[in-house]
Design an enzyme around this catalytic site. Structure first.
Site, PDB file in Angstrom:
ATOM      1  N   ARG A 177       0.631  -1.216   0.034  1.00  9.48           N
ATOM      2  CA  ARG A 177       0.133  -0.177   0.136  1.00  9.48           C
ATOM      3  C   ARG A 177       0.698   1.260   0.094  1.00  9.48           C
ATOM      4  NH1 ARG A 177      -4.410  -1.419   4.532  1.00  9.48           N
ATOM      5  NH2 ARG A 177      -3.028  -3.001   5.074  1.00  9.48           N
ATOM      6  N   CYS A 281       0.914   1.559  15.974  1.00  7.65           N
ATOM      7  CA  CYS A 281       0.782   0.497  16.760  1.00  7.65           C
ATOM      8  C   CYS A 281       0.835   0.939  18.367  1.00  7.65           C
ATOM      9  CB  CYS A 281       1.701  -0.691  16.772  1.00  7.65           C
ATOM     10  SG  CYS A 281       3.398  -0.140  16.814  1.00  7.65           S
TER      11      CYS A 281
HETATM   12  P1  NAD Z   1      -0.868  -6.566   7.463  1.00  2.00           P
HETATM   13  O1  NAD Z   1      -0.810  -7.610   8.542  1.00  2.00           O
HETATM   14  O2  NAD Z   1      -2.033  -6.230   6.817  1.00  2.00           O
HETATM   15  O3  NAD Z   1       0.362  -6.390   6.486  1.00  2.00           O
HETATM   16  C1  NAD Z   1       1.888  -6.419   6.914  1.00  2.00           C
HETATM   17  C2  NAD Z   1       2.662  -6.880   5.900  1.00  2.00           C
HETATM   18  O4  NAD Z   1       2.510  -8.250   5.693  1.00  2.00           O
HETATM   19  C3  NAD Z   1       2.453  -6.215   4.455  1.00  2.00           C
HETATM   20  O5  NAD Z   1       3.706  -6.288   3.834  1.00  2.00           O
HETATM   21  C4  NAD Z   1       1.613  -7.416   3.879  1.00  2.00           C
HETATM   22  O6  NAD Z   1       1.982  -7.400   2.525  1.00  2.00           O
HETATM   23  C5  NAD Z   1       1.976  -8.650   4.527  1.00  2.00           C
HETATM   24  N1  NAD Z   1       1.170  -9.645   4.648  1.00  2.00           N
HETATM   25  C6  NAD Z   1      -0.328  -9.634   4.998  1.00  2.00           C
HETATM   26  N2  NAD Z   1      -1.019 -10.580   5.549  1.00  2.00           N
HETATM   27  C7  NAD Z   1       0.140 -11.458   5.686  1.00  2.00           C
HETATM   28  C8  NAD Z   1       0.002 -12.979   5.667  1.00  2.00           C
HETATM   29  N3  NAD Z   1      -0.795 -13.726   5.960  1.00  2.00           N
HETATM   30  N4  NAD Z   1       1.420 -13.507   5.593  1.00  2.00           N
HETATM   31  C9  NAD Z   1       2.316 -12.894   5.588  1.00  2.00           C
HETATM   32  N5  NAD Z   1       2.503 -11.531   4.944  1.00  2.00           N
HETATM   33  C10 NAD Z   1       1.320 -10.905   5.059  1.00  2.00           C
HETATM   34  O7  NAD Z   1      -0.601  -5.062   8.423  1.00  2.00           O
HETATM   35  P2  NAD Z   1      -0.754  -3.604   7.836  1.00  2.00           P
HETATM   36  O8  NAD Z   1      -2.264  -3.442   7.633  1.00  2.00           O
HETATM   37  O9  NAD Z   1      -0.025  -3.349   6.922  1.00  2.00           O
HETATM   38  O10 NAD Z   1      -0.374  -2.748   9.436  1.00  2.00           O
HETATM   39  C11 NAD Z   1      -1.150  -2.510  10.229  1.00  2.00           C
HETATM   40  C12 NAD Z   1      -1.074  -3.553  11.485  1.00  2.00           C
HETATM   41  O11 NAD Z   1       0.378  -3.433  12.058  1.00  2.00           O
HETATM   42  C13 NAD Z   1      -1.863  -2.813  12.735  1.00  2.00           C
HETATM   43  O12 NAD Z   1      -2.485  -4.280  13.337  1.00  2.00           O
HETATM   44  C14 NAD Z   1      -0.475  -2.573  13.488  1.00  2.00           C
HETATM   45  O13 NAD Z   1      -1.074  -2.641  15.020  1.00  2.00           O
HETATM   46  C15 NAD Z   1       0.380  -3.268  13.195  1.00  2.00           C
HETATM   47  N6  NAD Z   1       1.780  -3.019  13.813  1.00  2.00           N
HETATM   48  C16 NAD Z   1       2.580  -3.482  14.699  1.00  2.00           C
HETATM   49  C17 NAD Z   1       3.556  -2.608  15.079  1.00  2.00           C
HETATM   50  C18 NAD Z   1       4.453  -3.216  16.349  1.00  2.00           C
HETATM   51  O14 NAD Z   1       5.428  -2.858  16.545  1.00  2.00           O
HETATM   52  N7  NAD Z   1       3.827  -4.213  17.306  1.00  2.00           N
HETATM   53  C19 NAD Z   1       3.944  -1.730  14.343  1.00  2.00           C
HETATM   54  C20 NAD Z   1       3.394  -1.149  13.352  1.00  2.00           C
HETATM   55  C21 NAD Z   1       2.349  -1.828  12.877  1.00  2.00           C
END
Ligand code: NAD
Length: 485
Positions: A177, A281
């Site tokens: 995205r 997050c």
């Molecule tokens: P997401 O899980 O949709 O995607 C994250 C990444 O993983 C992307 O690159 C995506 O292409 C890939 N992806 C998606 N589903 C996958 C799967 N099943 N297997 C492997 N790869 C996959 O997350 P997002 O919407 O991009 O980000 C928001 C989320 O991230 C929120 O839940 C937020 O809380 C979390 N977040 C956590 C932290 C932390 O440090 N704990 C930091 C930033 C964001």
């Protein structure tokens, strides 16, 4: 419209894949780029490039391996504003927030510049007669870095500078995205003299993550994203016997005691809940008002939500849009569920006159039942739920009863309450009179329970340990074998 390229073996690669996804400016709901999902042969080429570069890169002395990072720091400072603008364009956050994000990214480069010192390990002379024992840290190999959408500049840098400074090579998969910021960052790494194959970028979504996780040359996986995906990645990577660290989602409670400072606490919590449109997050998502805190803080938080200036992140505003139409629809759906459950939106962010863009204004939820799942669901938007509790014990019980454990904060003037809270809150990051308890680069970016799967976190010494194997050496040099000098 900008093309998004892959990058491996020191060259930009025009995508060969046939599946493309749009990249939007969320403030205008306009497409600004398209990203092609890498196919299996492209993923393989990027990993092979990293694998081949690793063999020579690991032999380069650490004092030389950090030189590109010193240069990277300089070019990141030079292009700081352009990087911040790119983050705002594709991610929607305000320019001030994007600048803050890039500052955090640079801090990680600075910390990794100290790798000659960070890589040192222990030596015991004379553990027995004529015998010494010591350990050395050696780079693991090819590291895959899988990133979320909400911090396209900072989050890759929780890992990349450390991995390359210890002698690993990396393949980065930005979020599909927001792939544009990494295009710039990769150009700057190239300009800084990071050798061909040491850092590679491959674009796409879940299929690309899965191909990287399964690839036999990939030795470690660093993932940041939602908890569902984090759990999947953790399970999958572990099944291949790989080293893995997965940061997941969050639902962060902040506890307000009646003695907290009204003005500062309100400002700090509103910024935590609504900053980056609630897509951090470490965003505060539940404010627990203890005892008499209910009235003054309930009123001030509602006022703060109503008055928050929302709009295009390039303008003079305090909050931008959420990332996509799908995200806005999901948030609206959750707010409807909340209303159906009998709770009310005392500030309803669905109503606004911001015509274009994926905007949800700050929202306050009240009266949500304790048993409702919605109280524990990550909304990942500018929504703050108010909850009342009679005591700090009851507040701590709430903090420790959710599935997530990313952050919890306490607002008070009482040192005794603060000491107790930081000790008893079962979360990875604790804030005391701080609303976004984001660890500096020389501390691990922690997390617990459903917010983190693994052992070693990103940033600082944890990252050094994660990207290295510790080898222990026991040496005997008997006196009688040596010539006399
Ligand atoms: P997401 O899980 O949709 O995607 C994250 C990444 O993983 C992307 O690159 C995506 O292409 C890939 N992806 C998606 N589903 C996958 C799967 N099943 N297997 C492997 N790869 C996959 O997350 P997002 O919407 O991009 O980000 C928001 C989320 O991230 C929120 O839940 C937020 O809380 C979390 N977040 C956590 C932290 C932390 O440090 N704990 C930091 C930033 C964001």
């Amino acid at each position: 419209m900008q093309d998004v390229y892959h990058y491996w073996a020191g060259e930009w690669r025009k995508p060969q894949g046939t599946v493309s996804l749009p990249v939007h400016d969320p403030a205008k709901a306009e497409q600004v780029a398209q990203v092609f999902v890498a196919d299996a042969s492209e993923v393989n080429a990027a990993v092979e490039a990293a694998h081949s570069a690793f063999r020579s890169w690991r032999q380069v002395p650490v004092t030389e391996r950090v030189q590109p990072l010193f240069r990277l720091k300089a070019v990141l400072e030079r292009d700081f504003e352009a990087l911040a603008r790119t983050i705002t364009l594709e991610c929607g956050k305000t320019l001030a927030e994007s600048r803050g994000e890039m500052r955090r990214a640079i801090e990680n480069v600075e910390t990794a510049c100290g790798m000659p010192y960070l890589l040192q390990s222990g030596f015991n002379e004379g553990i027995a007669a004529g015998i010494d024992e010591f350990s050395i840290r050696q780079p693991l190999g090819v590291a895959a870095i899988l990133c979320p959408f909400n911090f396209p500049g900072m989050i890759p840098f929780w890992f990349v500078p450390y991995a390359i400074a210890v002698g690993c090579s990396v393949v980065i998969k930005p979020s599909e995205r927001v792939p544009l910021t990494m295009q710039m960052l990769m150009q700057l790494m190239q300009e800084s003299g990071v050798p061909a194959g040491v850092v590679n970028v491959i674009n796409g979504g879940r299929s690309v993550s899965e191909a990287l996780i399964a690839h036999p040359h990939v030795r470690s996986i660093s993932f940041v994203g939602s908890s569902t995906a984090a759990r999947n990645v953790y399970t999958q990577a572990a099944s291949y016997g790989k080293r893995v660290q997965c940061q997941g989602g969050a639902k962060n409670p902040v506890v307000i005691l009646p003695d907290a400072d009204l003005e500062t606490t309100t400002a700090v919590i509103a910024d935590s809940a609504f900053g980056c449109a609630g897509q951090r997050c470490l965003a505060a998502s539940v404010a627990i008002l203890v005892g008499e805190a209910k009235h003054p803080f309930g009123d001030s938080l509602r006022e703060s939500a109503v008055s928050r200036k929302t709009g295009n992140g390039f303008d003079d505003v305090q909050m931008g849009p959420v990332i996509s139409d799908a995200s806005r629809t999901r948030i609206h759906g959750l707010l409807e569920d909340i209303e159906r459950s009998g709770a009310r939106l005392s500030v309803d962010g669905r109503q606004h006159d911001l015509a274009s863009g994926y905007f949800v204004r700050p929202t306050i939820v009240e009266g949500l039942r304790e048993a409702s799942e919605l109280l524990r669901t990550e909304i990942f938007g500018p929504v703050l739920t108010l909850v009342e509790k009679p005591s700090i014990e009851a507040a701590l019980e709430f903090v420790n009863s959710g599935a997530y454990g990313n952050m919890a904060c306490l607002f008070t003037r009482s040192g005794e309450a603060a000491r107790r809270f930081r000790s008893e809150a079962e979360v990875g990051n604790v804030g005391i009179n701080v609303g976004v308890a984001a660890p500096m680069s020389f501390f691990p970016f922690s997390g617990a329970r459903e917010s983190f799967f693994g052992d070693l976190h990103g940033q600082g010494k944890d990252a050094v340990r994660f990207f290295t194997n510790e080898k222990v050496v026991v040496e005997r040099w008997p006196k009688e074998w040596s010539r006399k000098f």
